[in-house]
Design an enzyme around this catalytic site. Structure first.
Site, PDB file in Angstrom:
ATOM      1  N   CYS A  29       5.685  -0.437   7.290  1.00 57.29           N
ATOM      2  CA  CYS A  29       5.315   0.784   6.565  1.00 57.29           C
ATOM      3  C   CYS A  29       6.540   1.261   5.792  1.00 57.29           C
ATOM      4  CB  CYS A  29       4.878   1.849   7.574  1.00 57.29           C
ATOM      5  SG  CYS A  29       4.406   3.413   6.818  1.00 57.29           S
ATOM      6  N   LEU A  30       6.337   1.651   4.540  1.00 57.69           N
ATOM      7  CA  LEU A  30       7.470   2.110   3.723  1.00 57.69           C
ATOM      8  C   LEU A  30       8.148   3.344   4.326  1.00 57.69           C
ATOM      9  CD1 LEU A  30       6.037   1.617   0.109  1.00 57.69           C
ATOM     10  CD2 LEU A  30       7.758   0.214   1.268  1.00 57.69           C
ATOM     11  N   HIS A  69      -4.689   0.951   7.383  1.00 56.71           N
ATOM     12  CA  HIS A  69      -3.352   1.531   7.565  1.00 56.71           C
ATOM     13  C   HIS A  69      -3.159   2.725   6.616  1.00 56.71           C
ATOM     14  CE1 HIS A  69       1.201   1.059   8.074  1.00 56.71           C
ATOM     15  NE2 HIS A  69       1.090   1.891   7.059  1.00 56.71           N
ATOM     16  N   GLU A  70      -3.518   2.527   5.334  1.00 52.78           N
ATOM     17  CA  GLU A  70      -3.307   3.592   4.345  1.00 52.78           C
ATOM     18  C   GLU A  70      -4.242   4.774   4.587  1.00 52.78           C
ATOM     19  OE1 GLU A  70      -0.674   3.503   2.697  1.00 52.78           O
ATOM     20  OE2 GLU A  70      -0.287   1.398   3.117  1.00 52.78           O
ATOM     21  N   GLN A 109       2.895   9.811   1.582  1.00 51.15           N
ATOM     22  CA  GLN A 109       4.166   9.092   1.741  1.00 51.15           C
ATOM     23  C   GLN A 109       5.151   9.376   0.620  1.00 51.15           C
ATOM     24  OE1 GLN A 109       2.278   5.043   2.451  1.00 51.15           O
ATOM     25  NE2 GLN A 109       4.129   4.939   3.692  1.00 51.15           N
ATOM     26  N   GLY A 136       0.844  -1.183   0.000  1.00 51.56           N
ATOM     27  CA  GLY A 136       0.000   0.000   0.000  1.00 51.56           C
ATOM     28  C   GLY A 136       0.878   1.231   0.000  1.00 51.56           C
ATOM     29  N   HIS A 183      -2.955   7.203   7.030  1.00 51.70           N
ATOM     30  CA  HIS A 183      -1.943   8.142   6.518  1.00 51.70           C
ATOM     31  C   HIS A 183      -2.578   9.445   6.043  1.00 51.70           C
ATOM     32  CE1 HIS A 183       1.943   6.177   6.589  1.00 51.70           C
ATOM     33  NE2 HIS A 183       1.464   5.068   6.062  1.00 51.70           N
TER      34      HIS A 183
HETATM   35 ZN    ZN Z   1       2.321   3.245   6.110  1.00 54.71          ZN
END
Ligand code: ZN
Length: 174
Positions: free
Chosen positions: A91-92, A133-134, A48, A43, A137
């Site tokens: 998470c990236l 999760h996304e 991000q 994701g 953000h």
């Molecule tokens: Zn994340």
């Protein structure tokens, strides 16, 4: 595109709704999907990669060949949720940080597609986890915020390491 890493304050901003639905938006989403696959993510939310847009892309399989699992949600909102379970997330924006987070096991989401059409979508299990999760953000909420105190203590050193690295990159003016 470049990943915005924790603790960059940009990750804490609430992303403003998308208002322009055109070829530029479709292009941005294509780039985000490519970037997500190259980064081995499942994701990726626009903030991000430094974009102040209320949208994210996802593919719980992480496999670019599995287009049927790929999706993009624009201006999404969770309207119903059911169940709860703990599961491991990464998470990236937090390289090498993993931890248990409690999420709903089923969600109903209202969102727009790339043409600005309204849609209602159901997600369950890992797919629901990725979407929650996304979506966080877009509100400046990060997965570490949702960890239990014991889990936060367990990853504290890794977060401190990321904070030191962030200060260094800021200091060198990158
Ligand atoms: Zn994340």
């Amino acid at each position: 595109m470049e990943i915005v890493f924790y603790p960059d304050p940009f990750l804490r901003k609430v992303a403003p709704p998308v208002e322009d639905f055109g070829s530029a938006l479709a292009q941005t989403v294509r780039e985000m999907l490519d970037f997500m696959y190259r980064s081995k993510g499942v994701g990726l939310a626009a903030p991000q990669v430094g974009l102040p847009l209320r949208l994210f892309v996802f593919n719980p399989s992480g496999d670019p060949e599995k287009k049927e699992e790929e999706g993009v949600l624009v201006n999404p909102k969770i309207v119903r949720r059911k169940g709860e379970e703990y599961g491991e997330e990464g998470c990236l924006s937090f390289p090498n940080v993993y931890g248990e987070v409690r999420r709903a096991t089923w969600i109903l989401v209202e969102a727009l597609d790339l043409e600005g059409r309204s849609q209602a979508l159901e997600f369950r299990d890992f797919q629901a986890r990725v979407v929650q999760h996304e979506l966080d953000h877009l509100d400046g909420i990060l997965f570490v915020d949702r960890m239990e105190p014991a889990e936060k203590i367990r990853i504290r050193r890794q977060l401190e390491q990321l904070e030191r690295e962030f200060k260094k990159t800021r200091a060198t003016g990158r």
